[in-house]
Design a protein around this motif. Structure first.
Motif, PDB file in Angstrom:
ATOM      1  N   PRO A 172     -26.787 -35.211  56.074  1.00 55.36           N
ATOM      2  CA  PRO A 172     -27.314 -36.520  55.627  1.00 55.36           C
ATOM      3  C   PRO A 172     -26.214 -37.428  55.072  1.00 55.36           C
ATOM      4  CG  PRO A 172     -28.678 -34.726  54.794  1.00 55.36           C
ATOM      5  CD  PRO A 172     -27.486 -34.092  55.439  1.00 55.36           C
ATOM      6  N   LYS A 173     -25.290 -36.831  54.332  1.00 61.28           N
ATOM      7  CA  LYS A 173     -24.203 -37.625  53.733  1.00 61.28           C
ATOM      8  C   LYS A 173     -23.226 -38.086  54.822  1.00 61.28           C
ATOM      9  CE  LYS A 173     -23.215 -39.192  49.793  1.00 61.28           C
ATOM     10  NZ  LYS A 173     -24.240 -39.992  49.119  1.00 61.28           N
ATOM     11  N   ILE A 221     -27.148 -35.154  46.975  1.00 64.03           N
ATOM     12  CA  ILE A 221     -28.030 -34.976  48.129  1.00 64.03           C
ATOM     13  C   ILE A 221     -29.412 -34.668  47.565  1.00 64.03           C
ATOM     14  CG2 ILE A 221     -28.555 -33.498  50.109  1.00 64.03           C
ATOM     15  CD1 ILE A 221     -25.547 -33.180  50.490  1.00 64.03           C
ATOM     16  N   SER A 222     -30.433 -35.398  48.033  1.00 59.73           N
ATOM     17  CA  SER A 222     -31.739 -35.226  47.403  1.00 59.73           C
ATOM     18  C   SER A 222     -32.324 -33.847  47.722  1.00 59.73           C
ATOM     19  CB  SER A 222     -32.695 -36.321  47.851  1.00 59.73           C
ATOM     20  OG  SER A 222     -32.634 -36.455  49.236  1.00 59.73           O
ATOM     21  N   ASN A 267     -27.049 -44.686  58.108  1.00 58.64           N
ATOM     22  CA  ASN A 267     -28.381 -44.217  57.690  1.00 58.64           C
ATOM     23  C   ASN A 267     -28.409 -42.690  57.608  1.00 58.64           C
ATOM     24  OD1 ASN A 267     -28.134 -44.231  60.493  1.00 58.64           O
ATOM     25  ND2 ASN A 267     -30.310 -43.953  60.742  1.00 58.64           N
ATOM     26  N   LYS A 268     -29.226 -42.202  56.665  1.00 61.80           N
ATOM     27  CA  LYS A 268     -29.272 -40.753  56.418  1.00 61.80           C
ATOM     28  C   LYS A 268     -30.098 -40.054  57.476  1.00 61.80           C
ATOM     29  CE  LYS A 268     -28.639 -40.268  51.468  1.00 61.80           C
ATOM     30  NZ  LYS A 268     -29.233 -40.022  50.190  1.00 61.80           N
ATOM     31  N   VAL A 269     -29.540 -39.029  58.089  1.00 61.29           N
ATOM     32  CA  VAL A 269     -30.291 -38.202  59.034  1.00 61.29           C
ATOM     33  C   VAL A 269     -30.336 -36.797  58.445  1.00 61.29           C
ATOM     34  CG1 VAL A 269     -30.424 -37.319  61.394  1.00 61.29           C
ATOM     35  CG2 VAL A 269     -29.447 -39.585  60.959  1.00 61.29           C
ATOM     36  N   THR A 270     -31.554 -36.328  58.201  1.00 57.97           N
ATOM     37  CA  THR A 270     -31.695 -35.006  57.596  1.00 57.97           C
ATOM     38  C   THR A 270     -32.045 -33.990  58.663  1.00 57.97           C
ATOM     39  OG1 THR A 270     -32.566 -36.122  55.668  1.00 57.97           O
ATOM     40  CG2 THR A 270     -32.865 -33.753  55.729  1.00 57.97           C
ATOM     41  N   SER A 322     -23.840 -38.406  58.059  1.00 57.45           N
ATOM     42  CA  SER A 322     -24.459 -39.407  58.940  1.00 57.45           C
ATOM     43  C   SER A 322     -24.537 -40.769  58.249  1.00 57.45           C
ATOM     44  CB  SER A 322     -25.852 -38.952  59.370  1.00 57.45           C
ATOM     45  OG  SER A 322     -26.684 -38.819  58.246  1.00 57.45           O
ATOM     46  N   GLU A 323     -24.730 -40.737  56.941  1.00 62.10           N
ATOM     47  CA  GLU A 323     -24.784 -41.996  56.187  1.00 62.10           C
ATOM     48  C   GLU A 323     -23.424 -42.693  56.222  1.00 62.10           C
ATOM     49  OE1 GLU A 323     -25.649 -41.569  52.029  1.00 62.10           O
ATOM     50  OE2 GLU A 323     -26.486 -43.580  51.882  1.00 62.10           O
ATOM     51  N   TRP A 343     -24.646 -31.031  54.468  1.00 65.20           N
ATOM     52  CA  TRP A 343     -23.917 -32.301  54.255  1.00 65.20           C
ATOM     53  C   TRP A 343     -24.205 -33.332  55.331  1.00 65.20           C
ATOM     54  CZ3 TRP A 343     -21.542 -33.848  49.943  1.00 65.20           C
ATOM     55  CH2 TRP A 343     -21.322 -32.867  48.968  1.00 65.20           C
TER      56      TRP A 343
END
Lengths: 716, 97
Positions: free
Chosen positions: A406-407, A332-333, A415-418, A409-410, A404
């Motif tokens: 973003p991961k 995760i960035s 697509n990544k949702v932060t 949702s991906e 987690w």
């Protein structure tokens, strides 16, 4: 040198595997033998052996054999530490010798790097930090295995669990992320240098503190799992691990706040906590670990919450591993994730295996974890601990979900949702306020049940004090400082700040009343002054009164957090002589300049700071470009006072006219956060001090017949 | 040189791990009675805490009396079981928790 390091790591792995397997064999045989010994004489094998006249000797032989195997397993664990220590020492020596033939040293060091940062190379990259994890785990295991005489059987189980975890990390450093890998191609004369963000004094101690915390939770977990597997009778294992848990918690607390301080001082965005995934990763085990420190008292005192505690200690360990994984895998960035790698699969498997193993033994032996008592009243110390735990776990789950998301949702949407700070704050702020209420109320509640009369007696004065302070903050003029003249109806953040400060006062008063009441009892019995009595009170029950000091530290931290509602910031392009006004401060740009040295090129501005028309300081925010790593870093200048921090960042230079662009932040009450952490740590150290024994009073012959004061004991 | 260092490390490790000249320390095995003694100590500590909180003026008289009697009942139950186990050690050998 690299060969010695690689060999030491392989040897450590072999020893850990031996310690694990031999430990299991020894425990299995010892269990069988003790079952045989406790069974009636009719057992077939025993009878057969007895008929041949050697029954007792066969059992004794088997037992002795397994005992000796167990001892070799323990010793193998001890030597593992020596081997990992040697490997770590070799890596540090290679860093100091600028041995750029080793890929890890090439990527994380350079010749001009100063000594402390060369030492910090050990944990500055992925391979080194995994080696460091192994080293700390081996060190904890070393101490544990040397102290095995406290309870040899329980320690043997814990040792096997530790060896299992150690194998995983040694497998990683031997086969997936070897710190002694040789750089391919021709030998380079210079390294790539350490990430500039890591070239900050606190970064030399922040990762070790955080890792000591992460790794340390393996010890209570090892004891808990050991106690679960062997169906350990009683709660002694908690007493044995109490100090481990507190020390570990203190390290993690220190690590989390050092990280926050580093982010504040280095990243240059003016804040200390951004709900970044790696920050969250360190917060999650801290939350469950704090919950465990509280709920474990219920198990010790009342034999309650045994299953819950088992899961809490497991969750803490598991989240600590997850935290290491997040920091090191780059899955995760994050601004703190200094590595991108493929070790994610290893961690995923390890996390899955530990979950399966723990769940298996939990399901198998959960009948052993039945509560000895039931909750008798909702208004009791037990229920306050229970609510405290539920809130900590709720907050932990929120942070886990947000981290987690973003991961997730991906995976679900593609697509990544932060999620950002508002998501976390929506839950974290109310939960923190509720926890503050419990921190105030909990110590005033009696075990089992508390009557309304008791509540009124203990709670009335602190509550009145808190209300008076809240009203005072609302009616005072704003010119007194950031937190005065608060109008909670103007903004929700002001409302939260006011509540937080009022509740902080409530907690402070309840803590003070606990010291006062206890001190008064001691003073009455001993005739000492109040202060001496309070010191004696603390010394007689360091855990309880050290804990109160920790609570007071938390209050100071919360006041610091509450200050965030009053933060201001301003950005301006400033040529020489330009003015910027923020709050009560005026900044005048005196000059801007640049400098170059072998390590970095820098641009900086010199600003005179005025307050009330008087010059009070000169600030020099800076921006650096590191030659070796070809990376840029900001060096904010921070002027801290108890009331607020003036925080100035050199954002860059206008390319058209060469004027510097500066951003100033006025952050209220930030210093309270760092002071509060110190208080928390002092409280933890106090809680670790052994209790002074209650005085034994023997009546002197001359006083026989007179009433003799009874010794006064204090407890949780 | 490197191989000598590695060899020495290996031999020293093997010697330390497998050379066990003396007896192995095992310590006493924990029994039900041992566990009950721990529980007894915890209940005694709870009683001391309650007494202290009462003296500090935190617990009203009525609460103190009822809490004290329930703790005393708990202590009495534990003491009775300890006495039973001490009278008949065979019972406690088979019971681990």
């Amino acid at each position: 040198m690299a060969e010695i390091g690689s060999f030491a790591l392989l040897l450590a792995l072999a020893l850990s595997v031996y310690s694990f397997l031999a430990g299991i064999i020894a425990l299995v045989f010892q269990n069988r033998n003790s079952q045989q010994a406790s069974q009636p004489v009719g057992h077939a094998a025993r009878r057969a052996a007895a008929s041949s006249g050697s029954g007792t000797s066969l059992v004794a032989l088997l037992r002795r054999g397994s005992e000796r195997i167990g001892e070799t397993a323990r010793r193998a664990g001890v030597v593992t530490f020596a081997a990992v220590l040697l490997a770590s020492a070799v890596l540090v020596i290679c860093a100091f010798r600028d041995d750029f033939s080793i890929a890890y040293i090439f990527h994380h060091s350079n010749r001009d790097l100063s000594g402390p940062y060369k030492f910090a190379v050990l944990w500055s990259g992925q391979e080194g930090s995994l080696l460091f994890w192994s080293l700390l785990l081996a060190a904890y295991g070393f101490v544990l295995r040397l102290r095995y005489k406290t309870d040899p059987r329980l320690f043997a189980y814990a040792s096997v669990v530790l060896a299992g975890v150690q194998i995983f990390f040694l497998l990683l450093v031997n086969f997936a992320a070897n710190p002694f890998g040789i750089l391919e191609g021709p030998l380079r004369p210079e390294g790539s240098g350490l990430n500039p963000l890591l070239q900050y004094p606190e970064m030399v101690i922040h990762p070790p503190m955080l890792y000591l915390g992460y790794v340390g939770f393996t010890v209570p977990f090892a004891f808990a799992l050991g106690a679960l597997i062997m169906k350990y009778p009683g709660e002694k294992w908690i007493q044995i691990t109490r100090r481990w848990t507190m020390v570990t918690w203190a390290f993690l607390t220190c690590g989390v706040f050092l990280g926050a301080h580093w982010a504040y001082s280095v990243l240059g965005w003016g804040g200390y906590w951004g709900w970044d995934p790696v920050e969250n990763a360190s917060l999650m085990p801290w939350l469950t670990g704090t919950a465990f420190l509280h709920s474990v008292m219920m198990q010790e005192k009342r034999g309650m919450l045994k299953m819950w505690n088992m899961w809490l200690v497991f969750a803490t360990f598991w989240l600590a591993i997850l935290g290491t994984f997040l920091t090191r895998s780059g899955i995760i960035s994050s601004v703190h994730a200094f590595a991108q790698s493929s070790i994610g699969d290893w961690f995923a498997w390890f996390l899955a295996i530990t979950l399966i193993v723990f769940t298996f033994f939990f399901v198998k032996n959960k009948s052993h974890l039945k509560s000895e008592h039931k909750l008798e009243s909702l208004v009791s110390r037990e229920s306050s601990f229970l609510f405290n735990n539920l809130l900590f776990v709720l907050l932990c789950f929120t942070v886990l979900w947000g981290t987690w998301f973003p991961k997730i949702s991906e995976l679900v949407q593609g697509n990544k949702v932060t999620v950002g700070a508002p998501f976390y704050n929506r839950v974290a702020i109310p939960v923190a306020l509720l926890l503050l209420i419990l921190t105030a109320v909990g110590p005033l509640l009696a075990w089992r049940k508390t009557s309304l009369e008791s509540l009124k007696r203990n709670f009335m004065w602190p509550a009145i004090g808190a209300i008076i302070v809240a009203v005072f903050l609302m009616i005072t003029p704003q010119s007194w400082g950031s937190v005065f003249g608060l109008k909670p109806w103007q903004d929700i953040s002001y409302f939260y700040s006011l509540i937080a400060i009022a509740l902080s006062v409530l907690v402070t008063l309840t803590v003070a009343s606990e010291f006062y009441r206890g001190g008064r009892v001691i003073s009455k019995h001993t005739g000492q002054g109040m202060f001496a009595s309070m010191v004696q009170l603390t010394h007689r029950n360091t855990r309880r009164y050290g804990g109160y000091i920790v609570h007071f530290g938390v209050v100071v931290v919360i006041i610091g957090f509450a200050g965030a509602a009053f933060n201001q910031d301003k950005e301006m392009e400033m040529k020489n002589g330009d003015k910027m006004t923020i709050g009560a401060y005026t900044l005048i740009c005196r000059s801007s300049t640049e400098d170059d040295n072998p390590d970095h090129y820098s641009q900086w501005a010199m600003l005179d700071v005025y307050k009330g028309g008087k010059q009070i300081d000169t600030m020099t925010p800076e921006r650096r470009f590191y030659h070796a790593s070809q990376q840029t870093s900001t060096m904010p200048d921070i002027r801290s006072t108890l009331n607020e921090d003036l925080y100035v960042v050199f954002e860059g230079v206008n390319q058209d006219n060469g004027h510097p662009i500066l951003r100033a932040h006025l952050n209220a009450l930030v210093m309270w956060i760092w002071m509060g952490v110190w208080v928390m740590l002092i409280g933890t150290v106090l809680a670790l001090v052994p209790n002074a024994p209650a005085p034994v009073r023997v009546p002197a012959p001359a006083r026989l017949g007179q009433s003799t004061p009874a010794p006064v004991a204090t407890g949780d | 040189m490197i191989w000598i260092v590695c060899g020495l490390m290996f031999v020293a490790s093997i010697l330390y791990v497998f050379y066990l000249p003396g007896k192995v320390f095992l310590g006493p095995e924990k029994t039900r009675a041992g566990y009950l003694r721990e529980r007894r100590d915890a209940v005694y500590e709870n009683l001391r805490d309650l007494n202290f909180e009462y003296k500090a003026g935190k617990v009203p008289d009525a609460d103190f009396t009822s809490l004290k009697s329930s703790l005393q009942d708990e202590a009495a139950t534990i003491l009775a079981e300890i006495a039973r186990l001490e009278k008949n050690p065979a019972v406690q050998r088979g019971t681990r928790s």
